[in-house]
Design a protein around this motif. Sequence first.
Motif, PDB file in Angstrom:
ATOM      1  N   ILE A 574       0.847  -1.196   0.000  1.00 53.00           N
ATOM      2  CA  ILE A 574       0.000   0.000   0.000  1.00 53.00           C
ATOM      3  C   ILE A 574       0.879   1.242   0.000  1.00 53.00           C
ATOM      4  O   ILE A 574       1.909   1.298   0.671  1.00 53.00           O
ATOM      5  CB  ILE A 574      -0.930  -0.007   1.220  1.00 53.00           C
ATOM      6  N   ARG A 575       0.457   2.270  -0.735  1.00 57.55           N
ATOM      7  CA  ARG A 575       1.206   3.521  -0.808  1.00 57.55           C
ATOM      8  C   ARG A 575       0.378   4.620  -0.149  1.00 57.55           C
ATOM      9  O   ARG A 575      -0.721   4.948  -0.595  1.00 57.55           O
ATOM     10  CB  ARG A 575       1.540   3.855  -2.263  1.00 57.55           C
ATOM     11  N   PHE A 576       0.908   5.175   0.935  1.00 60.76           N
ATOM     12  CA  PHE A 576       0.180   6.140   1.754  1.00 60.76           C
ATOM     13  C   PHE A 576       0.567   7.577   1.375  1.00 60.76           C
ATOM     14  O   PHE A 576       1.722   7.863   1.041  1.00 60.76           O
ATOM     15  CB  PHE A 576       0.487   5.916   3.235  1.00 60.76           C
ATOM     16  N   ILE A 590       6.902   7.182   2.166  1.00 54.78           N
ATOM     17  CA  ILE A 590       7.625   6.038   1.624  1.00 54.78           C
ATOM     18  C   ILE A 590       7.779   4.952   2.681  1.00 54.78           C
ATOM     19  O   ILE A 590       8.207   5.218   3.803  1.00 54.78           O
ATOM     20  CB  ILE A 590       9.008   6.461   1.094  1.00 54.78           C
ATOM     21  N   GLN A 591       7.431   3.716   2.301  1.00 53.59           N
ATOM     22  CA  GLN A 591       7.518   2.581   3.218  1.00 53.59           C
ATOM     23  C   GLN A 591       8.891   1.928   3.141  1.00 53.59           C
ATOM     24  O   GLN A 591       9.476   1.804   2.065  1.00 53.59           O
ATOM     25  CB  GLN A 591       6.430   1.560   2.889  1.00 53.59           C
ATOM     26  N   TRP A 638      -4.978   3.936  -1.711  1.00 57.55           N
ATOM     27  CA  TRP A 638      -5.839   3.015  -2.437  1.00 57.55           C
ATOM     28  C   TRP A 638      -5.649   1.613  -1.855  1.00 57.55           C
ATOM     29  O   TRP A 638      -4.532   1.200  -1.549  1.00 57.55           O
ATOM     30  CB  TRP A 638      -5.478   2.981  -3.911  1.00 57.55           C
ATOM     31  N   THR A 639      -6.747   0.892  -1.740  1.00 56.75           N
ATOM     32  CA  THR A 639      -6.648  -0.488  -1.258  1.00 56.75           C
ATOM     33  C   THR A 639      -7.908  -1.263  -1.643  1.00 56.75           C
ATOM     34  O   THR A 639      -8.872  -0.696  -2.172  1.00 56.75           O
ATOM     35  CB  THR A 639      -6.446  -0.538   0.263  1.00 56.75           C
ATOM     36  N   ALA A 698      -8.405  -3.561   3.517  1.00 57.61           N
ATOM     37  CA  ALA A 698      -7.150  -4.238   3.847  1.00 57.61           C
ATOM     38  C   ALA A 698      -6.062  -3.195   4.081  1.00 57.61           C
ATOM     39  O   ALA A 698      -5.850  -2.307   3.246  1.00 57.61           O
ATOM     40  CB  ALA A 698      -6.753  -5.179   2.723  1.00 57.61           C
ATOM     41  N   VAL A 699      -5.345  -3.309   5.210  1.00 54.96           N
ATOM     42  CA  VAL A 699      -4.292  -2.332   5.519  1.00 54.96           C
ATOM     43  C   VAL A 699      -2.988  -2.974   5.953  1.00 54.96           C
ATOM     44  O   VAL A 699      -1.960  -2.297   6.031  1.00 54.96           O
ATOM     45  CB  VAL A 699      -4.758  -1.342   6.609  1.00 54.96           C
ATOM     46  N   ALA A 700      -2.975  -4.267   6.299  1.00 56.78           N
ATOM     47  CA  ALA A 700      -1.751  -4.889   6.809  1.00 56.78           C
ATOM     48  C   ALA A 700      -1.850  -6.396   6.641  1.00 56.78           C
ATOM     49  O   ALA A 700      -2.913  -6.937   6.303  1.00 56.78           O
ATOM     50  CB  ALA A 700      -1.536  -4.534   8.283  1.00 56.78           C
TER      51      ALA A 700
END
Length: 757
Positions: A574-576, A590-591, A638-639, A698-700
């Motif tokens: 996922i890009r936050f 950035i993750q 987006w997810t 979905a987040v993780a």
Amino acid sequence: MSSIVAPSTPSISDIGSDGELSASSEVEVPDNPTHQLCILCRHLDFEHLGFHNSSEYTGNNYFFQREFPTLLKSANTCAFCKRLVDLISDWVHKHAASHTDSFDVPRAHVEVSLETDWHPLRLGTGDESPDAKAHSDRIRISCSLPKLHADNKQERSQSLTFFIQRYGEQFNNGIACDIAGDGGLQPYSGRKRPLVADMTLFKKWKHMCQGIHGAKCSQIFKGTRGIRPRVIDVNRRCLTLIEDGDQWVCLSYVWGRAKTLRLLQENIQDFSVPGTLSPDVLPNIVEDALQVTKGLGERYLWADSLCIIQDDSQDKANFIARMDSIYTLATVVIISSTCVDANTCLPGVRPGSRSEKQEPFKIRDVTLVQSLDPVLGVKVDLRTNRAAGYLGETVWDTRAWTLQERFLASRALVFTAEQVFWECEEAFWCEDSFREIPHIAPDPHRTSLCGGELNLSWNSDIPTFDHFYRVLLEDYSGRSLSFDSDGLNAFLGVIGAFERSLGECFFWGMPTAYLESAIAWGHQNHQLRRRYGGQAPSDKYDKDRFPSWSWVGWTSDGQTKLANQPLTMESLGIRFYRVSHDGKTTIELIQAVKCNQEIDLLIEGSNLPDRSSRPYHVSIEDLPTNALINLSSILCFWTAAAHLQVVARSSGEGSVSDEYDPSTWELTLSERSGSILQVSWSHIAPSLKEGDTVEVIAVAQNRGTWDSGHIANGAIGVMVISRDADGRFATREGFAWIAIRDWTALSDRQWRLIMLE
């Protein structure tokens, strides 16, 4: 069942050997109390207590258990059993008056052990080898003391621990005179501490730390020099600003509800005049800390209530943002662990503030003395498996603000009810025991000042950061705050320390490079409510509140602790995004954790487009221009999302009712009639009920179990959300883990732009 309540009930010496109260029972003192011992106590090698520096030493551990009535009966003929009875009796009658419940003494369980502490010898100080160790023996007495409510209903037992150590008889003329050990005092032997503290001991502790430990204790974390905090000049008794190169001492205490002197815009000019902060003006806690600062040989004291203008929001914001540096750069942090408000005195500073006297006693011609810090409660150092709570059940140790103050302190002078402790990166010293030994390593840092999970040395690496962030979050979330609006402020010092030490960035208390895992916080107790007071006041909003997606936006009953999975768990990809401070653009967060390029669990098993063809970017144009919320706290991404049904299943006796009762039924989720998903909740909205349709995103993910509430073989972390009237902004309502196999079997998933407020 008999119970003991001090001070109006009979003493413990009036309990018969069968555990019942008896008005005529007496514990007889044997004719020769230093030699008469029972068969169990004879195995305690009293002559061997103390320090041993020999490669041939193998330890002399011994252990036995007794119920209190048996111990009481043995006390008629055994000198040491009588000593144990006296210890427990004295504690009960001293502390029972402060408890609303009584102590069920006849059911007390006592364990006695002769234990050995191992002390690695430091290299370069003698002829020791790298594996050379020193040893010190002492006696531990552990007592489990059941408590009773007024209705005689038994409650959780009170755990007590006492220590007995050899007494250094030659050390009777002041506790600071022989700190270097050149008078023949045996290391780790007990010493009598005076009722009024000897400030020269504290000053010598400071000089030893600075001279021997040096840079190891100067800064655990990086601080911003040149911040020039406002401080109290203890010599001139007025406020001033620190000059470059000046040092200061910090005070950590509980404000409480007492109405005492505080710095305001109307009195700051007056308090800058020498002599205005006189003893009759300052609160007791600040006046005592001023005297300790002088005793340490320091000139400047920082106390938040008098060094931050309390009715100036800008001044408060400036110094709260510098809190990490103020405490990190302090020469010493004075911790008042027993205070309940600013009128409390520091025990030992002024006459009459400490009462308990140590009375050395002899067993088999060996002089012994009891330590002054019985350990209370259930805190345990998880690394050493020892009780780690000499702070006991103090108010100070339950407050949210004090967590960062104790965590950031490089050196701490901790005032408890009966003695003072010194803790730094390299040493743990106390008034009643000779521990100032330069060439012997002490127990590791933070064995007591912080909880067991925090007594690891700080390293500026990701695994250490991961560990400390999660443990601090858990500890902090179980502490109390007077004002919801301080939900983030009281943690900013910890955040600042992390940012300066590792270069990590945070967004509303969450590490931005590990948002996927950080956003998966929760707790199985589920008892959470929204925390208000986080946003800038505005007529646009019904209530100010923190963002729902951050743990900062929620609080509990003051006992529920939030948990988080390891931050470095494999990413879903996922890009936050967040809105820039000027509100003109969006910034990608950035993750740091890589995702699986082969399997895309977000859309696995569905007809959604793959990574190369689906949208992921969020621009400022995607956000509404007339939003009635503060965009600075919005988290965008987006997810994959799905709509599921809430299903109730019985988890105990009784039938399902319209009102949610976690004792009789549990909630799960379903996509269609007859299908039940494997779900582990870590946050359930109180409003959820059977038959509701909820949106989950979905987040993780989690590969395997990290606590008992999660699903083996992997799970997807889904956030239960609600939407505003326009369907644009979402709010977190709950969180659950769904088994990967059930998630990938969901047929009706959509690719959605999520804007979390």
